[in-house]
Design a protein around this motif. Sequence first.
Motif, PDB file in Angstrom:
ATOM      1  N   GLY A 111       0.817  -1.207   0.000  1.00 18.52           N
ATOM      2  CA  GLY A 111       0.000   0.000   0.000  1.00 18.52           C
ATOM      3  C   GLY A 111       0.853   1.262   0.000  1.00 18.52           C
ATOM      4  O   GLY A 111       0.591   2.209  -0.751  1.00 18.52           O
ATOM      5  N   ALA A 112       1.887   1.276   0.841  1.00 20.28           N
ATOM      6  CA  ALA A 112       2.742   2.458   0.904  1.00 20.28           C
ATOM      7  C   ALA A 112       3.458   2.654  -0.428  1.00 20.28           C
ATOM      8  O   ALA A 112       3.575   3.786  -0.920  1.00 20.28           O
ATOM      9  N   THR A 113       3.923   1.551  -1.028  1.00 15.87           N
ATOM     10  CA  THR A 113       4.629   1.650  -2.309  1.00 15.87           C
ATOM     11  C   THR A 113       3.697   2.162  -3.399  1.00 15.87           C
ATOM     12  O   THR A 113       4.048   3.093  -4.144  1.00 15.87           O
ATOM     13  N   LEU A 114       2.496   1.557  -3.489  1.00 23.59           N
ATOM     14  CA  LEU A 114       1.554   1.989  -4.521  1.00 23.59           C
ATOM     15  C   LEU A 114       1.145   3.437  -4.304  1.00 23.59           C
ATOM     16  O   LEU A 114       1.063   4.230  -5.252  1.00 23.59           O
ATOM     17  N   GLU A 147      -3.561  -6.345   5.657  1.00 18.85           N
ATOM     18  CA  GLU A 147      -3.460  -7.555   6.466  1.00 18.85           C
ATOM     19  C   GLU A 147      -2.777  -7.236   7.795  1.00 18.85           C
ATOM     20  O   GLU A 147      -3.190  -7.740   8.848  1.00 18.85           O
ATOM     21  N   ASP A 148      -1.742  -6.397   7.732  1.00 20.22           N
ATOM     22  CA  ASP A 148      -1.056  -6.016   8.970  1.00 20.22           C
ATOM     23  C   ASP A 148      -2.000  -5.309   9.930  1.00 20.22           C
ATOM     24  O   ASP A 148      -1.984  -5.573  11.131  1.00 20.22           O
ATOM     25  N   LEU A 149      -2.824  -4.403   9.384  1.00 15.96           N
ATOM     26  CA  LEU A 149      -3.781  -3.687  10.231  1.00 15.96           C
ATOM     27  C   LEU A 149      -4.751  -4.671  10.875  1.00 15.96           C
ATOM     28  O   LEU A 149      -5.006  -4.631  12.084  1.00 15.96           O
ATOM     29  N   GLY A 176      -5.856 -11.587  -0.993  1.00 17.01           N
ATOM     30  CA  GLY A 176      -6.186 -12.661  -0.060  1.00 17.01           C
ATOM     31  C   GLY A 176      -7.646 -12.603   0.344  1.00 17.01           C
ATOM     32  O   GLY A 176      -8.549 -12.603  -0.501  1.00 17.01           O
ATOM     33  N   ARG A 177      -7.886 -12.470   1.653  1.00 23.77           N
ATOM     34  CA  ARG A 177      -9.261 -12.490   2.139  1.00 23.77           C
ATOM     35  C   ARG A 177      -9.900 -11.116   2.088  1.00 23.77           C
ATOM     36  O   ARG A 177     -11.058 -10.949   2.458  1.00 23.77           O
ATOM     37  N   PHE A 178      -9.130 -10.095   1.665  1.00 22.31           N
ATOM     38  CA  PHE A 178      -9.651  -8.731   1.731  1.00 22.31           C
ATOM     39  C   PHE A 178      -9.946  -8.180   0.346  1.00 22.31           C
ATOM     40  O   PHE A 178      -9.019  -7.995  -0.449  1.00 22.31           O
ATOM     41  N   PRO A 179     -11.220  -7.923   0.034  1.00 19.64           N
ATOM     42  CA  PRO A 179     -11.544  -7.343  -1.272  1.00 19.64           C
ATOM     43  C   PRO A 179     -11.129  -5.873  -1.317  1.00 19.64           C
ATOM     44  O   PRO A 179     -10.833  -5.268  -0.279  1.00 19.64           O
ATOM     45  N   PHE A 180     -11.102  -5.314  -2.510  1.00 23.89           N
ATOM     46  CA  PHE A 180     -10.895  -3.870  -2.661  1.00 23.89           C
ATOM     47  C   PHE A 180     -12.050  -3.159  -1.957  1.00 23.89           C
ATOM     48  O   PHE A 180     -13.177  -3.629  -1.989  1.00 23.89           O
ATOM     49  N   LEU A 195     -13.325 -12.560  20.485  1.00 26.26           N
ATOM     50  CA  LEU A 195     -13.488 -11.506  19.478  1.00 26.26           C
ATOM     51  C   LEU A 195     -12.247 -11.414  18.603  1.00 26.26           C
ATOM     52  O   LEU A 195     -12.327 -11.299  17.372  1.00 26.26           O
ATOM     53  N   ALA A 196     -11.073 -11.493  19.258  1.00 26.36           N
ATOM     54  CA  ALA A 196      -9.817 -11.428  18.500  1.00 26.36           C
ATOM     55  C   ALA A 196      -9.738 -12.603  17.536  1.00 26.36           C
ATOM     56  O   ALA A 196      -9.343 -12.442  16.367  1.00 26.36           O
ATOM     57  N   LEU A 197     -10.142 -13.781  18.008  1.00 31.79           N
ATOM     58  CA  LEU A 197     -10.103 -14.977  17.164  1.00 31.79           C
ATOM     59  C   LEU A 197     -11.064 -14.833  15.988  1.00 31.79           C
ATOM     60  O   LEU A 197     -10.753 -15.207  14.853  1.00 31.79           O
ATOM     61  N   ALA A 198     -12.240 -14.243  16.280  1.00 30.75           N
ATOM     62  CA  ALA A 198     -13.229 -14.050  15.204  1.00 30.75           C
ATOM     63  C   ALA A 198     -12.669 -13.117  14.138  1.00 30.75           C
ATOM     64  O   ALA A 198     -12.837 -13.349  12.931  1.00 30.75           O
ATOM     65  N   ILE A 199     -11.982 -12.062  14.574  1.00 29.00           N
ATOM     66  CA  ILE A 199     -11.373 -11.163  13.585  1.00 29.00           C
ATOM     67  C   ILE A 199     -10.324 -11.924  12.797  1.00 29.00           C
ATOM     68  O   ILE A 199     -10.297 -11.885  11.568  1.00 29.00           O
ATOM     69  N   LYS A 200      -9.453 -12.639  13.508  1.00 32.55           N
ATOM     70  CA  LYS A 200      -8.376 -13.369  12.838  1.00 32.55           C
ATOM     71  C   LYS A 200      -8.930 -14.297  11.782  1.00 32.55           C
ATOM     72  O   LYS A 200      -8.431 -14.347  10.660  1.00 32.55           O
TER      73      LYS A 200
END
Lengths: 483, 483
Positions: free
Chosen positions: B96-99, B215-217, B282-286, B346-351
Amino acid sequence: MDAGSGSGDKAEFFTQGRRWLKALPVKFKANMVAMVRNIRKLGQDDPRRVIHSLKVGLALTLVSTFYYCQPLYSNFGVTAMWAIMTVVVVFEFSVGATLGKGLNRGMATLMAGGLGIGAHHLANLSGHIGEPILLGFFVFLQATISTFLRFFPKIKSRYDYGMLIFILTFSLISVSGYRDDEILEFAQKRLSTISIGGSACAIISTVVCPVWAGEDLHNLIALNIEKLGNSLEGFGDEYFKRTGGEESKDDKKFLEGYKSVLNSKNSEESLANFAAWEPGHGRFPFRHPWKLYLKVGTLARECAYRIEALNGCVNADIQPSSEVGSIIQEACTNLSIESGKALKELALAIKKMVQPSSADSHIENAKSAAKNLKSLLKSGIWEDIDLLKVIPGVTLASILIDVVTCTEKIAESIHELASKAQFKSVEPTLSTEKLHSGQIQSVKSVQMVNCSHVVINVGESTLPSPPSESSSAPNASKQRMEV
Amino acid sequence: MDAGSGSGDKAEFFTQGRRWLKALPVKFKANMVAMVRNIRKLGQDDPRRVIHSLKVGLALTLVSTFYYCQPLYSNFGVTAMWAIMTVVVVFEFSVGATLGKGLNRGMATLMAGGLGIGAHHLANLSGHIGEPILLGFFVFLQATISTFLRFFPKIKSRYDYGMLIFILTFSLISVSGYRDDEILEFAQKRLSTISIGGSACAIISTVVCPVWAGEDLHNLIALNIEKLGNSLEGFGDEYFKRTGGEESKDDKKFLEGYKSVLNSKNSEESLANFAAWEPGHGRFPFRHPWKLYLKVGTLARECAYRIEALNGCVNADIQPSSEVGSIIQEACTNLSIESGKALKELALAIKKMVQPSSADSHIENAKSAAKNLKSLLKSGIWEDIDLLKVIPGVTLASILIDVVTCTEKIAESIHELASKAQFKSVEPTLSTEKLHSGQIQSVKSVQMVNCSHVVINVGESTLPSPPSESSSAPNASKQRMEV
């Protein structure tokens, strides 16, 4: 699209379009007015922004005269471009940031230039086919190593930009050498144009209305402590007024001042980082103890966490009943007002760079208010009251008592700062009588601070108190003797 | 220097010197070993750092082939240098930072190039003397305006680098035009070399082991909430073990996990900013709702402030007496363990990106534990105990009850995130029976959340509960029906 479904629809479509077109200039005007207002607000909030913008324009225009003057241009040619680049990239808002970036750029160019020339000569020895391979290998190696080094926190915080320029210059110079044998001249031109651009930035940013990061850090810390003080001073009144039945949502804004302190860590750290690059300026000599400001800032943040908890009490659904409120009101109000006054005195001492002895009496008062509060809680008057009604009051009281501990710690750290940074002791001319009684009071209080450190620690004090720093309090009292 | 005061001193001086020289290799070796260990640790902490460094080296080596290949060099000449510059400056750790930087650089170059050519033509019309004056004026004007615009928070957060490049390119192109009439070619070359460098960065950073800021966020938020959960889970045991007399300073490290959450605001914001530039991965759409992560993060930080207050209780000098401890121990331990479990679920659900329905039952348990605690505080068993001894326990209890409110809010915001980001509902194949009873429980709990929102609010709840967001809970239960 249902425009074709009937002539009525069509007419409506055109009517809407005409209305939209008519509204366009109005909308445009409204947008423009809003934008102008935004721009004006941005400038009014900090007029130094406008000056900074003008300074950048000035530096860039000055450096671009290289292109216009024939004698200068014949000397540098196209490489004068790097002077322009340097100005655009290096000129930052504060003097410290500009000097830091400029020095980073200059040193990195010098070192990378030397290494690049070395790499070029080494590659030259390996023949026509070996040269590009060896050059490519060198570029790969140094880029990989330097990029990795940028992850070290210490390097990242101070030399990140230098590392970037190191990679850039090394690659440029070693690679250019493949085509252009006048590599020494190339390196020398790059270094001199960068020095010219950097010097222009350094001179303009230091001479024309300079913005000192160190001064900003000093003021930010003072302001943050003042905000905490304001919030505390206002808190006591506000809380008990509300439990007394009156609502005053509008007046509560000044209580929210502490919120900006919660997240001030990053700006404090970057300001301290920039300040380390700055020469002595105004009241701050070179090697002013900027790191101690970070310590004060950390303690201020811990105090802000406590005030956040207090704010929770103000906004809680269950408020102490009026009978509980009336019992603890005086002690609580006293405590928060005295802590607030102490913090405001400390902030003022930082601002004026004088010994913070005037805060000591307020801290003493806050401590005795805490003692009062404690004995109130100890007394038997609670037995007839439902415990559930007592809880909000007790929670409030114990957080307030904790705030006193925080305030003490902040005062200690500011005493340390004052002695390390050799703040002036207060002049005896200012209302001598008041000062005299204040002196006795504060000498007493320093002694009390030293001998009875953890007495009034009820509830949720954060950390075991550190051994009282010998440098702060004795020095403070010694300097007071010199008055 | 007292080396000349006697021959004995001289001998000693030389002995010391020899010793120092002898120790030099040992010291050097020790320093080297320490450095190697540091470097290895830096790489082991996050192996992506090593990969990133190799990627930068690769990109730079690839782009520098422009110089080595005759056909490429004859096309671009010295301007190939800009491709190298672009790679060094644009290649950042995450995609993201590069783009973001690459797009900023490309767009800014395009726009500034066009404007610069326009300025050049305009200045050209004004004759030999007027040209440099007009050019200088243009450079001054645009540098001043653009620098000022960089102070706008919205521009600063997303387009700061673009503004910098805009100033740079405009100045370079309009000024170069004074000497070089092939300005169009100059601008076109600059644009194409920058595109080549930018594309190399974009392709390598996206294709070779990409590091996604999004993904890092996602992971950071999950980790932070897990840390809060761990601290809470460990807290109950730790606190009452200690008041029971045992000290265990070593085990307390996991309790400190929440501390890093207190200051995570900046990294969360910059990650969210970078993530907005990234394509689907990956699991995250635009257009994944990255901003909602910031909301969850803010609430997590508020919870961390409460845990900081709890930590104050652990470290306080006055601990609740054992009789008080034994009365509230069970309820407090239950409450903190259940809140901790809820947060960890909750953390597991997010993961795993599933609906966080499994946390609802723990939240219900925590709420009933809070109810218990409240009725304990209400009961008459306290009348015989000195109030001062009760205070630490009461403070602890009311902060814990507040923690439950925080946990609820976090759960609500994660429900909202789950519905907006269309997290999967849990598969029915996984231990159906347990899940089935869990479903009933959680549907019940959602109803309870909706109807009785502020019942168990004792002590210092922060803010009046917001109107329960209609989007989260109903959607969650609807999706559960689809299972």
